[in-house]
Design a protein around this motif. Structure first.
Motif, short mmCIF file in Angstrom:
data_model
loop_
_atom_site.label_atom_id
_atom_site.label_comp_id
_atom_site.label_asym_id
_atom_site.label_seq_id
_atom_site.Cartn_x
_atom_site.Cartn_y
_atom_site.Cartn_z
N ARG A 5 6.46 65.34 32.50
CA ARG A 5 6.18 64.32 31.49
C ARG A 5 4.87 64.57 30.76
O ARG A 5 4.61 64.01 29.71
N SER A 9 3.14 63.40 27.07
CA SER A 9 2.20 62.29 27.18
C SER A 9 0.76 62.73 27.27
O SER A 9 -0.02 62.52 26.33
N ASP A 31 -0.20 54.87 20.02
CA ASP A 31 0.52 54.76 21.29
C ASP A 31 1.88 54.09 21.07
O ASP A 31 2.01 52.87 21.20
N ARG A 33 4.40 54.16 22.94
CA ARG A 33 4.87 53.57 24.19
C ARG A 33 4.47 52.10 24.27
O ARG A 33 5.30 51.23 24.57
N ARG A 34 3.22 51.81 24.00
CA ARG A 34 2.73 50.43 24.08
C ARG A 34 3.46 49.54 23.07
O ARG A 34 3.85 48.41 23.37
N ASP A 56 10.64 51.91 36.97
CA ASP A 56 10.40 53.09 36.14
C ASP A 56 11.23 54.23 36.71
O ASP A 56 11.03 54.65 37.86
N ASN A 64 1.03 58.40 35.04
CA ASN A 64 1.50 57.76 33.81
C ASN A 64 2.35 56.52 34.12
O ASN A 64 2.30 55.53 33.39
N THR A 68 1.77 52.72 32.82
CA THR A 68 2.81 52.02 32.05
C THR A 68 3.14 50.67 32.67
O THR A 68 3.28 49.66 31.97
N PHE A 134 12.62 51.03 32.66
CA PHE A 134 11.84 51.89 31.76
C PHE A 134 12.04 53.35 32.19
O PHE A 134 12.20 53.65 33.38
N SER A 136 10.55 57.36 30.70
CA SER A 136 9.84 58.10 29.67
C SER A 136 9.85 59.60 29.97
O SER A 136 9.49 60.02 31.08
N ASN A 194 12.16 56.42 26.34
CA ASN A 194 11.55 57.48 25.54
C ASN A 194 12.30 58.75 25.89
O ASN A 194 12.15 59.28 26.99
N TYR A 342 12.79 56.68 20.73
CA TYR A 342 12.48 55.47 21.48
C TYR A 342 13.59 54.45 21.25
O TYR A 342 13.98 54.21 20.11
#
Length: 348
Positions: A5, A9, A31, A33-34, A56, A64, A68, A134, A136, A194, A342
């Protein structure tokens, strides 16, 4: 999935969204992601009074992932959607570096975290338990290597038939992931994804270096011809249209809330261009970036061909030393852009 990842990231910056069908006008974000976490939580609508369960999928070593989860908890608190302390579940494969994740959880100590060791392409949790799911920079990793790629190790350079096999495996895996996450989500729960992907031209900026990896494998005379054939990386980067499957979402009672294709520009190339890092550091950083998934595929090819453990480690060390030297001698300083789709999905 340890460190894979990072490719999407830790060493990436300057995110820009690309206008596509179903996308908004191009803007610049620090960002994404945020931003997507906030949008997902805004859409969250859990009616029962139990504590939230958040998972996650593809947590890797945890750095990460923990960050998150803290962003999610912080925004849930701000929006008054948190009912007591949430339960956080970190999922990854059994061979993940769980020791490192547990160490980081203990050091952070800001929430209750559990580990779940199984493939996220399978059922991982009880039905109707999750509030937020989630994932990513993990869904480009296939559940298995669907076939060997002749004359290369990376799907971008495969022939038409091989690419179709990889594409079919990717579709099967994505269907499985969506199916099981839908079963695990409560009504009103959200899934935030993501997904590493290619751009509208089917390109991803690291193709040059994946090609260089295969050239290094060819130059490594200790590898047999069969080991070179077996050296195939089980990655597949979807297109935007492959990520947005409305029929699939509807089949599993999921509503598409938001979708965007995002371009991520590499920080290390910019640092080298501006003299902030030297060539040796650039080559080593790039090697660290490319190594995790690639090295696993190389070692698996050697294991299949009954190489001893000492031989495998020795060959791996030789390979990456050669790759670093090749990076220094064959500099590629065009922008190395990666792309991600996303998605925010909500359970009906």
């Amino acid at each position: 999935m340890n460190d894979i990842r990072r490719l999407f990231s830790l060493l990436l910056c300057c995110c820009s969204r690309q206008k596509q069908k179903r996308q908004i006008a191009q803007i610049i974000l620090d960002d994404p992601r945020r931003t997507f976490i906030y949008s997902g939580i805004d859409a969250l609508n859990i009616t029962n009074s139990t504590s939230l369960i958040i998972a996650d999928f593809g947590s890797s070593h945890g750095q990460n992932s923990i960050q998150t989860m803290k962003i999610i908890i912080e925004y849930l608190t701000k929006m008054n959607k948190l009912r007591g302390s949430p339960l956080i579940i970190h999922n990854d494969l059994p061979m993940n570096d769980w020791t490192r994740l547990f160490q980081l959880l203990a050091e952070d100590n800001s929430y209750r975290g559990l580990a779940n060791g199984c493939s996220f392409y399978e059922e991982c949790l009880p039905r109707n338990c999750l509030s937020i799911a989630f994932s990513s920079a993990s869904l480009h990793i296939l559940s298995k290597k669907p076939c060997n790629i002749n004359n290369h190790c990376y799907f971008h350079f495969a022939n038409e038939n091989e690419r179709e096999i990889f594409k079919n495996q990717s579709k099967f895996d994505f269907n499985s992931f969506i199916k099981y996450r839908s079963q695990e989500l409560q009504s009103g729960g959200i899934l935030i994804l993501n997904i590493p992907c290619v751009n509208e031209n089917g390109e991803m900026g690291f193709n040059f270096y994946f090609d260089l990896i295969y050239k290094c494998a060819q130059l490594l005379t200790i590898l047999t011809s069969q080991e070179l054939i077996d050296f195939t990386i089980p990655f597949y980067l979807r297109s935007l249209s492959e990520c947005i499957d409305l029929e699939l979402f509807n089949r599993y009672s999921l509503i598409l809330i938001k979708s965007e294709l995002i371009c991520l520009k590499s920080l290390i190339v910019d640092q080298y261009r501006h003299g902030q890092i030297r060539l040796d550091r650039f080559a080593k950083s790039l090697s660290m970036l490319m190594r995790p998934g690639t090295d696993l595929a190389l070692k698996q090819a050697l294991q299949i061909n009954r190489r001893s453990s000492p031989d495998i480690e020795r060959i791996s060390t030789q390979f990456w030393s050669l790759f670093e030297e090749k990076v220094k001698n064959e500099l590629y300083l065009d922008d190395i852009n990666t792309y991600a789709t996303y998605l925010i999905l909500k359970k009906k």
